[in-house]
Design a protein around this motif. Structure first.
Motif, PDB file in Angstrom:
ATOM      1  N   ALA A  61     -14.654  54.648 -25.430  1.00 43.74           N
ATOM      2  CA  ALA A  61     -15.081  53.248 -25.374  1.00 43.74           C
ATOM      3  C   ALA A  61     -16.152  53.057 -24.307  1.00 43.74           C
ATOM      4  CB  ALA A  61     -13.871  52.355 -25.093  1.00 43.74           C
ATOM      5  N   ALA A  62     -15.991  53.729 -23.160  1.00 41.49           N
ATOM      6  CA  ALA A  62     -16.984  53.597 -22.090  1.00 41.49           C
ATOM      7  C   ALA A  62     -18.318  54.205 -22.506  1.00 41.49           C
ATOM      8  CB  ALA A  62     -16.466  54.274 -20.822  1.00 41.49           C
ATOM      9  N   LEU A  63     -18.268  55.323 -23.228  1.00 43.97           N
ATOM     10  CA  LEU A  63     -19.514  55.938 -23.708  1.00 43.97           C
ATOM     11  C   LEU A  63     -20.210  55.045 -24.727  1.00 43.97           C
ATOM     12  CD1 LEU A  63     -18.249  59.624 -24.039  1.00 43.97           C
ATOM     13  CD2 LEU A  63     -20.104  58.854 -22.537  1.00 43.97           C
ATOM     14  N   LEU A  64     -19.440  54.474 -25.639  1.00 42.58           N
ATOM     15  CA  LEU A  64     -20.034  53.605 -26.657  1.00 42.58           C
ATOM     16  C   LEU A  64     -20.619  52.343 -26.044  1.00 42.58           C
ATOM     17  CD1 LEU A  64     -17.395  53.968 -29.529  1.00 42.58           C
ATOM     18  CD2 LEU A  64     -19.709  54.939 -29.443  1.00 42.58           C
ATOM     19  N   ALA A  65     -20.064  51.929 -24.896  1.00 40.96           N
ATOM     20  CA  ALA A  65     -20.572  50.733 -24.214  1.00 40.96           C
ATOM     21  C   ALA A  65     -21.693  51.067 -23.234  1.00 40.96           C
ATOM     22  CB  ALA A  65     -19.417  50.043 -23.480  1.00 40.96           C
ATOM     23  N   ASP A  66     -22.160  52.323 -23.265  1.00 40.46           N
ATOM     24  CA  ASP A  66     -23.266  52.759 -22.382  1.00 40.46           C
ATOM     25  C   ASP A  66     -22.944  52.538 -20.908  1.00 40.46           C
ATOM     26  OD1 ASP A  66     -24.573  53.418 -24.695  1.00 40.46           O
ATOM     27  OD2 ASP A  66     -25.860  51.641 -24.698  1.00 40.46           O
ATOM     28  N   LEU A  68     -21.727  55.012 -18.859  1.00 41.76           N
ATOM     29  CA  LEU A  68     -21.672  56.276 -18.127  1.00 41.76           C
ATOM     30  C   LEU A  68     -22.972  57.050 -18.304  1.00 41.76           C
ATOM     31  CD1 LEU A  68     -18.057  57.341 -19.177  1.00 41.76           C
ATOM     32  CD2 LEU A  68     -18.742  56.432 -16.956  1.00 41.76           C
ATOM     33  N   ASP A  69     -23.272  57.877 -17.291  1.00 43.14           N
ATOM     34  CA  ASP A  69     -24.420  58.784 -17.379  1.00 43.14           C
ATOM     35  C   ASP A  69     -23.963  60.223 -17.563  1.00 43.14           C
ATOM     36  OD1 ASP A  69     -26.396  56.743 -16.741  1.00 43.14           O
ATOM     37  OD2 ASP A  69     -25.517  56.792 -14.733  1.00 43.14           O
ATOM     38  N   VAL A  70     -22.903  60.595 -16.873  1.00 40.00           N
ATOM     39  CA  VAL A  70     -22.383  61.957 -16.925  1.00 40.00           C
ATOM     40  C   VAL A  70     -20.877  61.889 -17.160  1.00 40.00           C
ATOM     41  CG1 VAL A  70     -21.981  64.076 -15.597  1.00 40.00           C
ATOM     42  CG2 VAL A  70     -24.177  62.905 -15.424  1.00 40.00           C
ATOM     43  N   LYS A  88     -24.755  65.649 -24.462  1.00 42.32           N
ATOM     44  CA  LYS A  88     -25.650  66.765 -24.125  1.00 42.32           C
ATOM     45  C   LYS A  88     -24.979  67.645 -23.078  1.00 42.32           C
ATOM     46  CE  LYS A  88     -29.669  63.825 -25.007  1.00 42.32           C
ATOM     47  NZ  LYS A  88     -28.852  62.636 -25.397  1.00 42.32           N
ATOM     48  N   PRO A  89     -24.316  68.726 -23.510  1.00 43.88           N
ATOM     49  CA  PRO A  89     -23.592  69.574 -22.551  1.00 43.88           C
ATOM     50  C   PRO A  89     -24.551  70.319 -21.640  1.00 43.88           C
ATOM     51  CG  PRO A  89     -23.645  70.606 -24.712  1.00 43.88           C
ATOM     52  CD  PRO A  89     -24.228  69.235 -24.886  1.00 43.88           C
ATOM     53  N   PHE A  90     -24.190  70.399 -20.358  1.00 41.24           N
ATOM     54  CA  PHE A  90     -25.061  71.157 -19.438  1.00 41.24           C
ATOM     55  C   PHE A  90     -24.286  72.101 -18.531  1.00 41.24           C
ATOM     56  CE2 PHE A  90     -24.060  69.025 -15.501  1.00 41.24           C
ATOM     57  CZ  PHE A  90     -23.726  67.725 -15.861  1.00 41.24           C
ATOM     58  N   GLY A  91     -22.966  71.974 -18.431  1.00 37.29           N
ATOM     59  CA  GLY A  91     -22.231  72.844 -17.518  1.00 37.29           C
ATOM     60  C   GLY A  91     -20.849  73.192 -18.027  1.00 37.29           C
ATOM     61  N   VAL A  92     -20.426  74.433 -17.778  1.00 30.73           N
ATOM     62  CA  VAL A  92     -19.078  74.884 -18.143  1.00 30.73           C
ATOM     63  C   VAL A  92     -18.516  75.704 -16.987  1.00 30.73           C
ATOM     64  CG1 VAL A  92     -19.410  74.884 -20.645  1.00 30.73           C
ATOM     65  CG2 VAL A  92     -20.060  76.882 -19.325  1.00 30.73           C
ATOM     66  N   PRO A  93     -17.182  75.766 -16.861  1.00 28.87           N
ATOM     67  CA  PRO A  93     -16.588  76.488 -15.730  1.00 28.87           C
ATOM     68  C   PRO A  93     -16.673  77.999 -15.885  1.00 28.87           C
ATOM     69  CG  PRO A  93     -14.878  75.656 -17.183  1.00 28.87           C
ATOM     70  CD  PRO A  93     -16.172  75.110 -17.696  1.00 28.87           C
ATOM     71  N   PHE A 214     -13.106  72.644 -19.755  1.00 27.20           N
ATOM     72  CA  PHE A 214     -13.848  71.374 -19.775  1.00 27.20           C
ATOM     73  C   PHE A 214     -15.336  71.636 -19.941  1.00 27.20           C
ATOM     74  CE2 PHE A 214     -13.553  72.583 -15.299  1.00 27.20           C
ATOM     75  CZ  PHE A 214     -14.859  72.455 -14.868  1.00 27.20           C
ATOM     76  N   VAL A 215     -16.033  70.563 -20.265  1.00 23.48           N
ATOM     77  CA  VAL A 215     -17.490  70.613 -20.446  1.00 23.48           C
ATOM     78  C   VAL A 215     -18.097  69.435 -19.695  1.00 23.48           C
ATOM     79  CG1 VAL A 215     -19.394  70.611 -22.109  1.00 23.48           C
ATOM     80  CG2 VAL A 215     -17.196  71.621 -22.748  1.00 23.48           C
ATOM     81  N   MET A 216     -19.153  69.700 -18.954  1.00 19.29           N
ATOM     82  CA  MET A 216     -19.876  68.618 -18.274  1.00 19.29           C
ATOM     83  C   MET A 216     -21.055  68.227 -19.168  1.00 19.29           C
ATOM     84  SD  MET A 216     -19.788  70.196 -14.411  1.00 19.29           S
ATOM     85  CE  MET A 216     -20.228  68.682 -13.567  1.00 19.29           C
ATOM     86  N   CYS A 217     -21.195  66.925 -19.415  1.00 19.89           N
ATOM     87  CA  CYS A 217     -22.193  66.451 -20.390  1.00 19.89           C
ATOM     88  C   CYS A 217     -22.975  65.265 -19.841  1.00 19.89           C
ATOM     89  CB  CYS A 217     -21.522  65.959 -21.665  1.00 19.89           C
ATOM     90  SG  CYS A 217     -20.326  67.033 -22.396  1.00 19.89           S
ATOM     91  N   LEU A 218     -24.183  65.146 -20.320  1.00 19.43           N
ATOM     92  CA  LEU A 218     -24.921  63.910 -20.153  1.00 19.43           C
ATOM     93  C   LEU A 218     -24.507  62.967 -21.279  1.00 19.43           C
ATOM     94  CD1 LEU A 218     -28.489  65.291 -19.410  1.00 19.43           C
ATOM     95  CD2 LEU A 218     -26.846  64.378 -17.759  1.00 19.43           C
ATOM     96  N   ALA A 219     -24.302  61.724 -20.946  1.00 19.28           N
ATOM     97  CA  ALA A 219     -23.941  60.734 -21.956  1.00 19.28           C
ATOM     98  C   ALA A 219     -25.145  60.419 -22.835  1.00 19.28           C
ATOM     99  CB  ALA A 219     -23.438  59.465 -21.270  1.00 19.28           C
ATOM    100  N   PRO A 220     -24.899  59.961 -24.051  1.00 22.72           N
ATOM    101  CA  PRO A 220     -26.030  59.626 -24.941  1.00 22.72           C
ATOM    102  C   PRO A 220     -26.992  58.620 -24.331  1.00 22.72           C
ATOM    103  CG  PRO A 220     -23.967  59.674 -26.173  1.00 22.72           C
ATOM    104  CD  PRO A 220     -23.597  59.797 -24.719  1.00 22.72           C
ATOM    105  N   SER A 221     -26.479  57.745 -23.481  1.00 27.35           N
ATOM    106  CA  SER A 221     -27.333  56.692 -22.921  1.00 27.35           C
ATOM    107  C   SER A 221     -27.962  57.070 -21.591  1.00 27.35           C
ATOM    108  CB  SER A 221     -26.497  55.420 -22.725  1.00 27.35           C
ATOM    109  OG  SER A 221     -25.439  55.669 -21.801  1.00 27.35           O
ATOM    110  N   ALA A 222     -27.747  58.308 -21.126  1.00 27.70           N
ATOM    111  CA  ALA A 222     -28.277  58.695 -19.811  1.00 27.70           C
ATOM    112  C   ALA A 222     -29.800  58.586 -19.796  1.00 27.70           C
ATOM    113  CB  ALA A 222     -27.854  60.119 -19.487  1.00 27.70           C
TER     114      ALA A 222
END
Length: 272
Positions: A61-66, A68-70, A88-93, A214-222
């Motif tokens: 819901a938070a992502l759809l409401a723009d 978040l950035d990461v 947009k994934p950018f980091g993995v453990p 886990f995966v670290m991602c940029l949100a679609p609205s970043a």
């Protein structure tokens, strides 16, 4: 005429609390706060707004409401959400030089059990997060059964119990109170360092491929212009004491740039 001052940039970082792998979530929350305030804000001059979510639905819901950035997502949640939005994934453990970590199915040495089929009607303990049956070790267990032509876990075993703390999974098998368990290689190694008898008296009957938690991602609205800066903060955790404290709590070597092959073993467990 003096130029108008730009509004200070702010990183809106969201994470799902239940991804935390077997550590006290309050400790990690404090470490995240220290990293955000003392490193990102003070040393890098970037404001941070942290949001902890209790479920996939909340962070969706938070992502759809723009808002978040990461985002820092459990792998199962990432795979589900990436099917409906442009994460947009950018980091993995990285653990022990590998993407993610391996899980092991253990029994007591000398029990005579060498195959998962011999655990029919028995109790199995699984080190997993609050995702429980959705977690990667639970899905790996189901895959082991399917590959052997055996029924699903709910039918094959007497019970499957999920615990976050590895000691509550491994020690019952060590003391003969349960016949089998699944823990990470890392947890097994840590507990064996405390009690070498654990390694001597436990036997692996299956080992998973490395699975990323886990995966670290940029949100679609970043904001695209800030994307490299956000990614640098995530990938550079080991470059500052506050980031290293987080990695220590998470028992990780570091965060590596995302590569598609890193997530494939988990994807094959999650997606048909």
């Amino acid at each position: 005429m003096a130029p108008a001052s730009a509004a200070p940039a702010e990183l809106r970082l969201g994470y799902v609390e239940h991804f935390l792998p077997g550590v006290d979530r309050k400790d990690v929350a404090l470490a995240v706060q220290l990293w955000a305030r003392r490193y990102v804000e003070t040393e890098r001059g970037l404001g941070v707004h942290l949001s902890a979510f209790g479920s996939r639905a909340e962070i969706r819901a938070a992502l759809l409401a723009d808002q978040l950035d990461v985002v820092h997502l459990p792998t199962v949640d990432y795979l589900a959400l990436s099917r409906e939005m442009d994460l947009k994934p950018f980091g993995v453990p990285v653990t022990d030089g590998e993407f993610g970590e391996r899980y092991v199915l253990l029994v007591a040495r000398g029990s005579g059990i060498t195959r998962i089929g011999q655990l029919r009607g028995k109790r199995v303990l699984v080190q997993a997060l609050s995702l429980g049956q959705e977690s990667l070790p639970a899905r790996w267990l189901e895959r082991l059964l399917r590959d052997q032509g055996l029924p699903q876990a709910t039918r094959h075993f007497l019970s499957v119990d999920y615990e976050v703390q590895p000691s509550r999974v491994l020690l019952p098998v060590f003391f003969g109170q349960a016949p089998a368990c699944i823990v990470t290689e890392r947890s097994l190694r840590t507990m064996a360092e405390l009690n070498p008898q654990i390694e001597a008296q436990m036997e692996r009957i299956a080992v998973s491929q490395p699975l990323i938690d886990f995966v670290m991602c940029l949100a679609p609205s970043a904001d695209p212009s800030l994307a490299p800066r956000y990614a640098e903060l995530g990938l550079g955790l080991s470059d500052n004491p506050w980031g290293r404290q987080m990695l220590l709590l998470l028992q990780l070597d570091g965060i590596a740039p995302f590569r598609p092959e890193a997530i494939e073993p988990a994807r094959r467990l999650v997606e048909p």
